[in-house]
Design an enzyme around this catalytic site. Sequence first.
Site, PDB file in Angstrom:
ATOM      1  N   LEU A  27       0.815  -1.214   0.000  1.00 46.12           N
ATOM      2  CA  LEU A  27       0.000   0.000   0.000  1.00 46.12           C
ATOM      3  C   LEU A  27       0.849   1.265   0.000  1.00 46.12           C
ATOM      4  O   LEU A  27       0.442   2.287  -0.532  1.00 46.12           O
ATOM      5  CB  LEU A  27      -0.883   0.040   1.254  1.00 46.12           C
ATOM      6  CG  LEU A  27      -2.004  -0.984   1.352  1.00 46.12           C
ATOM      7  CD1 LEU A  27      -2.608  -0.962   2.750  1.00 46.12           C
ATOM      8  CD2 LEU A  27      -3.069  -0.687   0.307  1.00 46.12           C
ATOM      9  N   GLY A  28       2.000   1.173   0.627  1.00 43.70           N
ATOM     10  CA  GLY A  28       2.817   2.380   0.741  1.00 43.70           C
ATOM     11  C   GLY A  28       4.094   2.067   1.501  1.00 43.70           C
ATOM     12  O   GLY A  28       4.305   0.932   1.924  1.00 43.70           O
ATOM     13  N   GLY A  30       7.537   4.147   3.847  1.00 45.06           N
ATOM     14  CA  GLY A  30       8.179   5.349   4.361  1.00 45.06           C
ATOM     15  C   GLY A  30       9.631   5.045   4.604  1.00 45.06           C
ATOM     16  O   GLY A  30      10.133   4.001   4.164  1.00 45.06           O
ATOM     17  N   PHE A  32      10.904   4.333   7.398  1.00 46.17           N
ATOM     18  CA  PHE A  32      11.060   3.363   8.470  1.00 46.17           C
ATOM     19  C   PHE A  32      10.364   2.043   8.215  1.00 46.17           C
ATOM     20  O   PHE A  32      10.597   1.073   8.916  1.00 46.17           O
ATOM     21  CB  PHE A  32      10.476   3.919   9.779  1.00 46.17           C
ATOM     22  CG  PHE A  32      11.215   5.089  10.364  1.00 46.17           C
ATOM     23  CD1 PHE A  32      12.199   5.762   9.659  1.00 46.17           C
ATOM     24  CD2 PHE A  32      10.932   5.529  11.656  1.00 46.17           C
ATOM     25  CE1 PHE A  32      12.877   6.845  10.200  1.00 46.17           C
ATOM     26  CE2 PHE A  32      11.608   6.600  12.220  1.00 46.17           C
ATOM     27  CZ  PHE A  32      12.580   7.265  11.481  1.00 46.17           C
ATOM     28  N   ASP A 152       2.943  15.997  12.114  1.00 47.54           N
ATOM     29  CA  ASP A 152       3.273  15.733  10.701  1.00 47.54           C
ATOM     30  C   ASP A 152       2.016  15.667   9.847  1.00 47.54           C
ATOM     31  O   ASP A 152       1.846  14.770   9.034  1.00 47.54           O
ATOM     32  CB  ASP A 152       4.091  14.436  10.584  1.00 47.54           C
ATOM     33  CG  ASP A 152       4.803  14.327   9.235  1.00 47.54           C
ATOM     34  OD1 ASP A 152       4.939  15.373   8.546  1.00 47.54           O
ATOM     35  OD2 ASP A 152       5.213  13.221   8.861  1.00 47.54           O
TER      36      ASP A 152
HETATM   37  P1  ATP Z   1       7.796   5.979   7.933  1.00 52.64           P
HETATM   38  O1  ATP Z   1       7.428   6.149   9.374  1.00 52.64           O
HETATM   39  O2  ATP Z   1       8.261   4.605   7.621  1.00 52.64           O
HETATM   40  O3  ATP Z   1       8.663   7.061   7.418  1.00 52.64           O
HETATM   41  P2  ATP Z   1       5.264   6.868   7.402  1.00 52.64           P
HETATM   42  O4  ATP Z   1       5.392   7.333   8.797  1.00 52.64           O
HETATM   43  O5  ATP Z   1       5.011   7.900   6.368  1.00 52.64           O
HETATM   44  O6  ATP Z   1       6.496   6.041   7.063  1.00 52.64           O
HETATM   45  P3  ATP Z   1       2.570   5.949   7.275  1.00 52.64           P
HETATM   46  O7  ATP Z   1       2.223   7.323   6.848  1.00 52.64           O
HETATM   47  O8  ATP Z   1       1.917   5.436   8.521  1.00 52.64           O
HETATM   48  O9  ATP Z   1       4.133   5.745   7.383  1.00 52.64           O
HETATM   49  O10 ATP Z   1       2.257   4.930   6.091  1.00 52.64           O
HETATM   50  C1  ATP Z   1       2.858   5.079   4.817  1.00 52.64           C
HETATM   51  C2  ATP Z   1       1.811   4.967   3.731  1.00 52.64           C
HETATM   52  O11 ATP Z   1       1.168   3.677   3.799  1.00 52.64           O
HETATM   53  C3  ATP Z   1       0.657   5.966   3.850  1.00 52.64           C
HETATM   54  O12 ATP Z   1       0.964   7.214   3.263  1.00 52.64           O
HETATM   55  C4  ATP Z   1      -0.439   5.222   3.117  1.00 52.64           C
HETATM   56  O13 ATP Z   1      -0.270   5.314   1.716  1.00 52.64           O
HETATM   57  C5  ATP Z   1      -0.203   3.775   3.512  1.00 52.64           C
HETATM   58  N1  ATP Z   1      -0.989   3.456   4.720  1.00 52.64           N
HETATM   59  C6  ATP Z   1      -0.624   3.655   5.999  1.00 52.64           C
HETATM   60  N2  ATP Z   1      -1.570   3.271   6.866  1.00 52.64           N
HETATM   61  C7  ATP Z   1      -2.589   2.813   6.110  1.00 52.64           C
HETATM   62  C8  ATP Z   1      -3.893   2.270   6.409  1.00 52.64           C
HETATM   63  N3  ATP Z   1      -4.304   2.144   7.673  1.00 52.64           N
HETATM   64  N4  ATP Z   1      -4.668   1.889   5.376  1.00 52.64           N
HETATM   65  C9  ATP Z   1      -4.233   2.026   4.101  1.00 52.64           C
HETATM   66  N5  ATP Z   1      -3.047   2.534   3.757  1.00 52.64           N
HETATM   67  C10 ATP Z   1      -2.220   2.928   4.732  1.00 52.64           C
END
Ligand code: ATP
Length: 429
Positions: A27-28, A30, A32, A152
């Site tokens: 799905l995505g 980051g 981390f 954020d």
């Molecule tokens: P990191 O901490 O690893 O740098 P991040 O903090 O940006 O990454 P999230 O924003 O929680 O991590 O998740 C990254 C991406 O995953 C989101 O932008 C979204 O596209 C997808 N995602 C996260 N949580 C969900 C969810 N509950 N349902 C669907 N997609 C999700």
Amino acid sequence: SYRKGGYHAVRVGDSFAGGRYIAQRKLGWGEFSTVWLAYDCRSSTYVALKIQKSAPQFAQAALHEIEVLSSVADGDPSNSKYVVRLVDQFKHTGPNGQHLCMVLEFLGDSLLRLIKYNRYKGLDLNKVKKICKCILIGLDYLHRELGIIHTDLKPENILLISTIDPSKDPIKSDLVPILEKPEGNPNGGITINIIEKKLKRRARRAVARISGRQDSIGGVGRSPKVERCLDGIDMRCKVVDFGNACWENKPLAEEIQTRQYRSPEVILRSGYSFSADMWSFACIAIELATGEMMFSPKAGQGYTEDEDHLALMMELLGKMPRKIAIGGASSKDYFDRHGDLKNIRRLKYCSLDRLLVNKYKFSDIDARELAEFLCPLLDFAPEKRPTAQQCLQHPWLNTMDVTQKAVKSEPNLQKVDVGMSKLQIKVGK
Ligand code: ATP
Ligand code: MG
Ligand code: MG
């Protein structure tokens, strides 16, 4: 990054937590973690699986995120506050080490995608209002009830959710809006492709096959097209990504927020509180309405990105009061003792409502109303910004714009500014 201490490599069909969760598609991701759509065999629902990198600093960060998510879930047993829900957590050992995993309710695409798939044109203001309401309910809960600052907020970290009432349609209520590319849509708008019942059946079959041949499990992929014009859909969304969130009395870092959504007090190192989130919220609202980021600073000849950012803020909001400008631990980097920027001398002022009219072609009244709602949130003095609770009372959020609707359905009609006589109707909860 797929090495020791890094990401865990996932393949479609991989199982987690003793077979409870089956990975379906990515799905995505980051810095981390990677986030996967997974099928929860126990509850027969989809979940989002956030799999953290394994090195100690990432595990530490995940523990913090889990702590925040747990208190967010504990304070909202009915899951009605427009914040993502933590469903479960576990550890998964793979070739790169031990990874902390968060199981979150599965949500739809982000507001960033929504903006993108609307071709950066800006959304209908009624949709902007609905989205703003959800974000504000979430923020009011975090700020007032939990004492948590998100730190954020940005379109990427706000995800769309289903608008189907579970009491009316329990099967469809866990569908989430996934945006399709607009090109394929004969209506020219955004279409929503919904994960639906059929997909769920396929997932069950896949799960059943697991016990037999481990390698034959395909991804459940996208559903056959169930398309609807976004115009007919009520917009709702939830706040996600609590990796950088903190309790107000325990700040984690001095530098918070993603650049474009960063508040002046963070740049100046004057200390921050809940009101830093309110600044980011205002940036998001304008981006939804115009399709463009409100501030996208760049370093130039003789000045830094920070200084450009401060200059852009002042061009839109007027000169920063001297006391505030010179009051931060980093003020001397940017301002002289008169409170003027050191390296950017000539500012081109343009108020938000003028910008909305001139650049984004808003009607005078739409521009005025939006600016009246947002400008107080962009006060350079953080303590003067309205709280989420106060914003929720604002008339702009609680009136639906009827004239816009008429223009949408009658493309030949010119959008006319009917001034004070514009029709407005109250919307219920
Ligand atoms: P990191 O901490 O690893 O740098 P991040 O903090 O940006 O990454 P999230 O924003 O929680 O991590 O998740 C990254 C991406 O995953 C989101 O932008 C979204 O596209 C997808 N995602 C996260 N949580 C969900 C969810 N509950 N349902 C669907 N997609 C999700
Ligand atoms: Mg994120
Ligand atoms: Mg994060």
